[in-house]
Design a protein around this motif. Structure first.
Motif, PDB file in Angstrom:
ATOM      1  N   GLU A  79      20.434 117.960   7.537  1.00 59.06           N
ATOM      2  CA  GLU A  79      21.801 117.510   7.270  1.00 59.06           C
ATOM      3  C   GLU A  79      21.946 116.806   5.925  1.00 59.06           C
ATOM      4  N   LEU A  80      20.862 116.574   5.233  1.00 55.66           N
ATOM      5  CA  LEU A  80      20.918 115.743   4.028  1.00 55.66           C
ATOM      6  C   LEU A  80      21.780 116.354   2.925  1.00 55.66           C
ATOM      7  N   GLU A  81      21.750 117.666   2.773  1.00 57.17           N
ATOM      8  CA  GLU A  81      22.578 118.281   1.735  1.00 57.17           C
ATOM      9  C   GLU A  81      24.059 118.092   2.050  1.00 57.17           C
ATOM     10  N   ASN A  82      24.437 118.301   3.301  1.00 53.17           N
ATOM     11  CA  ASN A  82      25.821 118.084   3.710  1.00 53.17           C
ATOM     12  C   ASN A  82      26.205 116.615   3.555  1.00 53.17           C
ATOM     13  N   PHE A  83      25.270 115.737   3.882  1.00 53.87           N
ATOM     14  CA  PHE A  83      25.516 114.302   3.730  1.00 53.87           C
ATOM     15  C   PHE A  83      25.790 113.965   2.266  1.00 53.87           C
ATOM     16  N   GLU A  84      25.001 114.528   1.359  1.00 54.00           N
ATOM     17  CA  GLU A  84      25.217 114.250  -0.064  1.00 54.00           C
ATOM     18  C   GLU A  84      26.601 114.708  -0.509  1.00 54.00           C
ATOM     19  N   GLN A  85      27.026 115.901  -0.087  1.00 61.14           N
ATOM     20  CA  GLN A  85      28.343 116.386  -0.468  1.00 61.14           C
ATOM     21  C   GLN A  85      29.445 115.479   0.067  1.00 61.14           C
ATOM     22  N   THR A  86      29.258 114.967   1.284  1.00 62.88           N
ATOM     23  CA  THR A  86      30.231 114.044   1.862  1.00 62.88           C
ATOM     24  C   THR A  86      30.315 112.768   1.045  1.00 62.88           C
ATOM     25  N   VAL A  87      29.179 112.221   0.678  1.00 66.30           N
ATOM     26  CA  VAL A  87      29.151 110.985  -0.105  1.00 66.30           C
ATOM     27  C   VAL A  87      29.851 111.188  -1.446  1.00 66.30           C
ATOM     28  N   ARG A  88      29.597 112.298  -2.105  1.00 65.32           N
ATOM     29  CA  ARG A  88      30.233 112.568  -3.392  1.00 65.32           C
ATOM     30  C   ARG A  88      31.757 112.624  -3.244  1.00 65.32           C
ATOM     31  N   ARG A  89      32.206 113.239  -2.181  1.00 60.20           N
ATOM     32  CA  ARG A  89      33.655 113.368  -1.970  1.00 60.20           C
ATOM     33  C   ARG A  89      34.298 112.005  -1.708  1.00 60.20           C
ATOM     34  N   VAL A  90      33.723 111.219  -0.849  1.00 55.45           N
ATOM     35  CA  VAL A  90      34.362 109.947  -0.493  1.00 55.45           C
ATOM     36  C   VAL A  90      34.237 108.919  -1.620  1.00 55.45           C
ATOM     37  N   ALA A  91      33.155 108.988  -2.390  1.00 57.39           N
ATOM     38  CA  ALA A  91      33.022 108.074  -3.532  1.00 57.39           C
ATOM     39  C   ALA A  91      34.116 108.344  -4.551  1.00 57.39           C
ATOM     40  N   ALA A  92      34.395 109.614  -4.804  1.00 59.30           N
ATOM     41  CA  ALA A  92      35.440 109.975  -5.758  1.00 59.30           C
ATOM     42  C   ALA A  92      36.827 109.627  -5.227  1.00 59.30           C
ATOM     43  N   ALA A  93      36.985 109.601  -3.900  1.00 60.68           N
ATOM     44  CA  ALA A  93      38.287 109.310  -3.294  1.00 60.68           C
ATOM     45  C   ALA A  93      38.627 107.826  -3.317  1.00 60.68           C
ATOM     46  N   GLY A  94      37.685 106.991  -3.710  1.00 63.97           N
ATOM     47  CA  GLY A  94      37.977 105.571  -3.812  1.00 63.97           C
ATOM     48  C   GLY A  94      37.690 104.764  -2.569  1.00 63.97           C
ATOM     49  N   VAL A  95      36.878 105.302  -1.648  1.00 67.37           N
ATOM     50  CA  VAL A  95      36.461 104.505  -0.494  1.00 67.37           C
ATOM     51  C   VAL A  95      35.823 103.207  -0.997  1.00 67.37           C
ATOM     52  N   ASP A  96      36.171 102.095  -0.386  1.00 63.54           N
ATOM     53  CA  ASP A  96      35.727 100.795  -0.896  1.00 63.54           C
ATOM     54  C   ASP A  96      34.280 100.477  -0.555  1.00 63.54           C
ATOM     55  N   ALA A  97      33.761 101.060   0.508  1.00 60.60           N
ATOM     56  CA  ALA A  97      32.354 100.874   0.880  1.00 60.60           C
ATOM     57  C   ALA A  97      32.024 101.874   1.963  1.00 60.60           C
ATOM     58  N   VAL A  98      30.733 102.140   2.133  1.00 58.40           N
ATOM     59  CA  VAL A  98      30.271 102.967   3.244  1.00 58.40           C
ATOM     60  C   VAL A  98      29.321 102.136   4.102  1.00 58.40           C
ATOM     61  N   LEU A  99      29.456 102.290   5.427  1.00 54.96           N
ATOM     62  CA  LEU A  99      28.558 101.630   6.368  1.00 54.96           C
ATOM     63  C   LEU A  99      27.462 102.613   6.740  1.00 54.96           C
ATOM     64  N   VAL A 100      26.212 102.175   6.622  1.00 53.89           N
ATOM     65  CA  VAL A 100      25.084 103.085   6.754  1.00 53.89           C
ATOM     66  C   VAL A 100      24.044 102.498   7.700  1.00 53.89           C
ATOM     67  N   GLN A 101      23.478 103.363   8.559  1.00 57.67           N
ATOM     68  CA  GLN A 101      22.350 102.979   9.404  1.00 57.67           C
ATOM     69  C   GLN A 101      21.028 103.460   8.825  1.00 57.67           C
ATOM     70  N   ASP A 102      21.008 104.688   8.358  1.00 52.20           N
ATOM     71  CA  ASP A 102      19.777 105.354   7.963  1.00 52.20           C
ATOM     72  C   ASP A 102      19.293 104.843   6.606  1.00 52.20           C
ATOM     73  N   LEU A 103      18.057 104.353   6.562  1.00 52.58           N
ATOM     74  CA  LEU A 103      17.511 103.796   5.320  1.00 52.58           C
ATOM     75  C   LEU A 103      17.418 104.855   4.232  1.00 52.58           C
ATOM     76  N   GLY A 104      17.021 106.064   4.596  1.00 52.74           N
ATOM     77  CA  GLY A 104      16.943 107.136   3.613  1.00 52.74           C
ATOM     78  C   GLY A 104      18.307 107.533   3.101  1.00 52.74           C
ATOM     79  N   ALA A 105      19.298 107.543   3.979  1.00 50.62           N
ATOM     80  CA  ALA A 105      20.664 107.841   3.559  1.00 50.62           C
ATOM     81  C   ALA A 105      21.163 106.801   2.574  1.00 50.62           C
ATOM     82  N   ALA A 106      20.816 105.523   2.812  1.00 46.96           N
ATOM     83  CA  ALA A 106      21.211 104.461   1.883  1.00 46.96           C
ATOM     84  C   ALA A 106      20.577 104.681   0.513  1.00 46.96           C
ATOM     85  N   ALA A 107      19.309 105.082   0.499  1.00 44.56           N
ATOM     86  CA  ALA A 107      18.636 105.352  -0.778  1.00 44.56           C
ATOM     87  C   ALA A 107      19.306 106.511  -1.506  1.00 44.56           C
TER      88      ALA A 107
END
Length: 834
Positions: A79-107
């Motif tokens: 799922e990591l590739e899909n996760f990266e695409q999601t992060v790129r989209r929401v970062a560009a949309a101006g989301v103020d922060a993301v809540l993360v559980q997975d340590l690798g996802a945070a990295a």
């Protein structure tokens, strides 16, 4: 206690767009929500479409409210590739922060967009300043604290970390530590760490002590806490160092969001002013009717296990308003302690009811003379319901009555967010420059987030009769109509005696509002790493070592340790409730020339580092670290460390992060099924990993102590008398499975699945993929003959002298690794076994 703080954040939940509006109009500073595409710990909520993310952020920012996106599940390798695409989209949309559980996802997020704030979810189980310190390199800006912390413990954390802290103040409580609950996986094949909690904690259980059933009368819901309600503790939490005050409830209604946000807004504002607010009975009743299993302070005042889990119900019940006096035909005579009106929903607490409790909406209310009433208060009355809507034969004198719903309150709450005129406003500060011969200039700033400058079209001429004054400016610019702005400060530099027509002031005001509206919704500009980031973070793979597989045993008592040592094993982990026995265990292992590893507790809270020091003194071969604080502590003392499954290594990026900390190897997450484990091995050096191939799955891991709650007159570990030291306890579920309950050195309970599971079928494949470290875990009640059989079977399996199916048949274990067998397992009904 008064607060010296000037600001704080009230954070509201939103499971859909209507809840977002309810949060905005009732005073939330920020809203958190999830996506329909996954990575979301509330998969059962309606959630938001990724295609709507820009519109959602514009809706929030237009009202000065922040939006936090929950990406707070474990992320699997595929799922990591899909996760990266999601992060790129929401970062560009101006989301103020993301809540993360997975340590690798945070990295990964940090590498994709260094300026996107990351909040560590409560699922990360960061229970101390030491745990927070261990993830410093991830650049976490805020930590959502576990609900199991007291105010004093929160204060100790705040004093020892610069990281901003967020704490839950209202809503449902999980009985297990978030991020450490494996019950839904173990019993139902669905993962709480993936947003699919089956809420097994809300089901009834029977208690068996030393093999005997313990009758507990109406106490059946032994693992179902009351809801957290910390409105009275906001001043203390402010003083302790909490910045963000979080309301739970992404599965709740808009009316719940409106009510709870509204009342906590008032309570927090008063606390910030140093004048704590005592909520009225009406306010508490309103919140209770939107959703409540009963209100309690949770763990904020420390442990009171009896108060936390009364165990008499797990359902939403609202408020208790009285009891049945008698039944006459279809009329029910009741003695009321509170008010009701026709149309209100009520429930009768009949303990003999096997499923749903009888209840319905009140159709008519009569006094004892037979006169009808629409609304009544305390006293004795007769209630009538629609024909056959309630089985009155189930009612008896003394049956408790609960008010579950009030249409009147629901209508009032809906009006708070079904409105075209904003109910909440943003403070507007204006600076005006007005000089004869120059254009009128207005500099407007909203809430410190948006600033615009407006000049009039023409230069100002000198006034003949009515020069511009401060009072005229304030009167004209305060006319903000149905806008979300409210004039706060106005300063003016008036030079000469300029004349400004009211039409000009009105035009400037309208332009100012239009520009502010536009400015507020412009997304934050963020620079994203070019290309795909994921490949640059994946660990480099090496050729697997050609060495024989190694088997490590985990045992939970000295008797089993002696049996294992006599069998000639090479490596053993000891996981004892009484860590004083570690000394003898280490001496026995050293004398037998066996490598011994000491298991730490799964949780480390403030003031508990002494447990680490005690373990260090024994001179063991190494440590099985079950939390981040343990890893950091023991690596600083040059002790070999293996990270356990509790670190939730579910993908290669998390594995790389844990490896960088300095551990020898790590245990794969129990959330991985067969297929996902093999995917992890495709991208991770196999020598980094250890896989548990036989165990009783540890389901609930809880701060709550069932031993104290039901087998002791005490309320916590200071006065319980430690029945856990003397008794063997099991909890029986609804299908008759008896699951063993244990307590660790910190009095935290773990409930183990009654059924052992084995990954024997998968072992040959794992060996072929290069994996060499395997583990077998004993529960503690296996007979000597069974331990001998397990030793024989798994040695033969690792040597290739038997098959996985033969091992499963010999040991009568469930064929499963982690949560399921993946594609080899037929679909299960997640609730059937419950």
């Amino acid at each position: 206690m008064s607060s010296t703080r000037s600001s704080a954040e009230l954070l509201a939940p939103a499971g859909d767009r209507t809840c977002i509006q309810a949060a905005i109009e009732n005073g939330a500073n920020a809203v958190y929500f999830g996506l329909t595409r996954g990575f979301n710990a509330r998969a059962r909520a309606e959630n938001m479409s990724l295609d709507d993310i820009e519109d959602i952020m514009a809706q929030l920012h237009a009202r000065g409210v922040k939006g936090y996106l929950t990406l707070n599940t474990l992320v699997f390798s595929s799922e990591l590739e899909n996760f990266e695409q999601t992060v790129r989209r929401v970062a560009a949309a101006g989301v103020d922060a993301v809540l993360v559980q997975d340590l690798g996802a945070a990295a990964l997020i940090r590498r994709i967009c260094p300026t996107l704030p990351i909040h560590a979810s409560t699922q990360m189980t960061l229970t101390s300043a030491e745990c927070i310190s261990a993830i410093h390199d991830l650049g976490i800006e805020r930590v959502v604290l576990p609900r199991e912390l007291s105010v004093d413990e929160i204060s100790q954390i705040a004093q020892n970390t610069p990281t901003s802290l967020e704490a839950f103040v209202h809503g449902a409580l999980c009985v297990a530590y978030s991020g450490q609950c494996l019950t839904s996986e173990s019993l139902g094949g669905r993962s709480a760490n993936r947003g699919q909690c089956a809420q097994a904690c809300r089901l009834p259980y029977e208690l068996y002590c030393d093999g005997q059933h313990v009758p507990l009368d109406q106490q059946q819901y032994l693992l179902s806490p009351q809801d957290l309600a910390a409105y009275a503790h906001l001043p203390e939490l402010l003083q302790a160092g909490v910045y963000s005050f979080k309301i739970e409830g992404r599965l709740k209604s808009p009316e719940y969001v409106a009510s709870v946000t509204q009342h906590y807004r008032a309570a927090l504002d008063h606390a910030l002013q140093g004048a704590p607010l005592t909520l009225s009975d009406e306010a508490i009743e309103e919140m209770s009717l939107t959703f409540s299993r009963g209100f309690a302070p949770g763990w904020l005042e420390g442990c009171d296990h009896k108060r936390l889990v009364p165990a008499d119900s797990s359902a939403k019940r609202g408020i208790r308003i009285g009891e049945v006096v008698s039944v006459r035909g279809q009329r029910i005579r009741v003695r009321l302690l509170g008010s009701v009106r026709t149309g209100d929903g009520v429930m009768f607490d009949c303990h003999q009811a096997q499923n749903d409790q009888p209840g319905g909406r009140i159709f008519e209310i009569f006094d004892l003379n037979g006169a009808r009433h629409d609304r009544v208060g305390t006293g004795t009355w007769e209630l009538a319901f629609r024909h056959d809507s309630i089985d009155v034969s189930m009612l008896a004198p003394g049956t408790a009555i609960w008010k579950t719903d009030s249409p009147e309150i629901t209508r009032r709450l809906r009006k708070s967010f079904e409105t075209t005129a904003p109910r909440q406003s943003m403070p507007l500060d204006l600076q005006v420059e007005a000089a004869t011969g120059s254009k009128l200039r207005v500099i407007a700033q909203v809430n410190g987030t948006a600033s615009v400058t407006i000049d009039s079209e023409y230069e100002l001429s000198a006034a003949r009769k009515h020069p511009l004054t401060m009072s005229v400016l304030r009167e004209q610019f305060a006319r903000l109509g149905h806008t979300p702005y409210e004039l706060r400060e106005l300063t003016a530099n008036i030079v000469g005696s300029p004349m400004v027509p009211l039409s000009v002031l009105g035009e400037v005001r309208r332009s100012m509002i239009e520009l502010l509206d536009q400015q507020l919704v412009i997304p934050t500009t963020r620079v994203l790493a070019p290309g795909l980031t994921l490949p640059t973070l994946r660990p480099q793979l090496t050729e697997p070592h050609e060495s024989p597989p190694q088997l490590t045993w985990l045992c939970r008592n000295l008797e089993h340790l002696r049996i294992l040592l006599a069998l000639g094993i090479n490596d053993v982990i000891v996981d004892f409730a009484d860590i004083r026995e570690y000394r003898e265990a280490t001496q026995l292992a050293i004398a037998a020339d066996v490598r011994i590893w000491l298991a730490t507790p799964r949780i480390q809270k403030p003031g508990e580092a002494g447990v680490f020091r005690a373990l260090q003194r024994h001179g063991a071969s190494g440590i099985l670290a079950r939390n981040l604080a343990a890893i950091e502590y023991f690596l600083a003392t040059d002790v070999a460390v293996v990270a356990d499954y509790t670190l939730n290594v579910a993908n290669e990026l998390t594995a790389a992060f844990i490896k960088r900390l300095g551990v020898d190897r790590m245990t794969a997450s129990y959330d991985l099924n067969r297929d996902q484990l093999l995917e992890l091995l495709e991208h991770t050096p196999p020598e980094w990993l250890e896989v548990v191939i036989h165990q009783h799955m540890p389901m609930f891991h809880m701060e709550h102590c069932v031993f104290c709650a039901v087998l002791s007159p005490g309320t916590n570990k200071t006065n319980c008398g430690r029945p856990c030291d003397e008794h063997l306890v099991h909890l029986e579920d609804r299908v008759g499975m008896k699951h063993r309950l244990t307590a660790d050195v910190g009095c935290r309970n773990t409930l183990f699945n009654a059924q052992p599971q084995s990954a024997a079928e998968l072992v040959p494949t794992l060996i072929s993929r290069g994996l060499r470290s395997f583990r077998v875990e004993l529960l503690g009640d296996e007979s000597q003959s069974l331990v001998h059989l397990m030793h024989q079977q798994y040695l033969q399996l690792l040597a290739g002298d038997t098959t996985g199916q033969a091992v499963l048949a010999a040991l009568q274990a469930v064929n499963r690794v982690g949560v399921t067998r993946g594609t080899l397992e037929a679909a299960r009904d997640p609730l059937s076994i419950l």
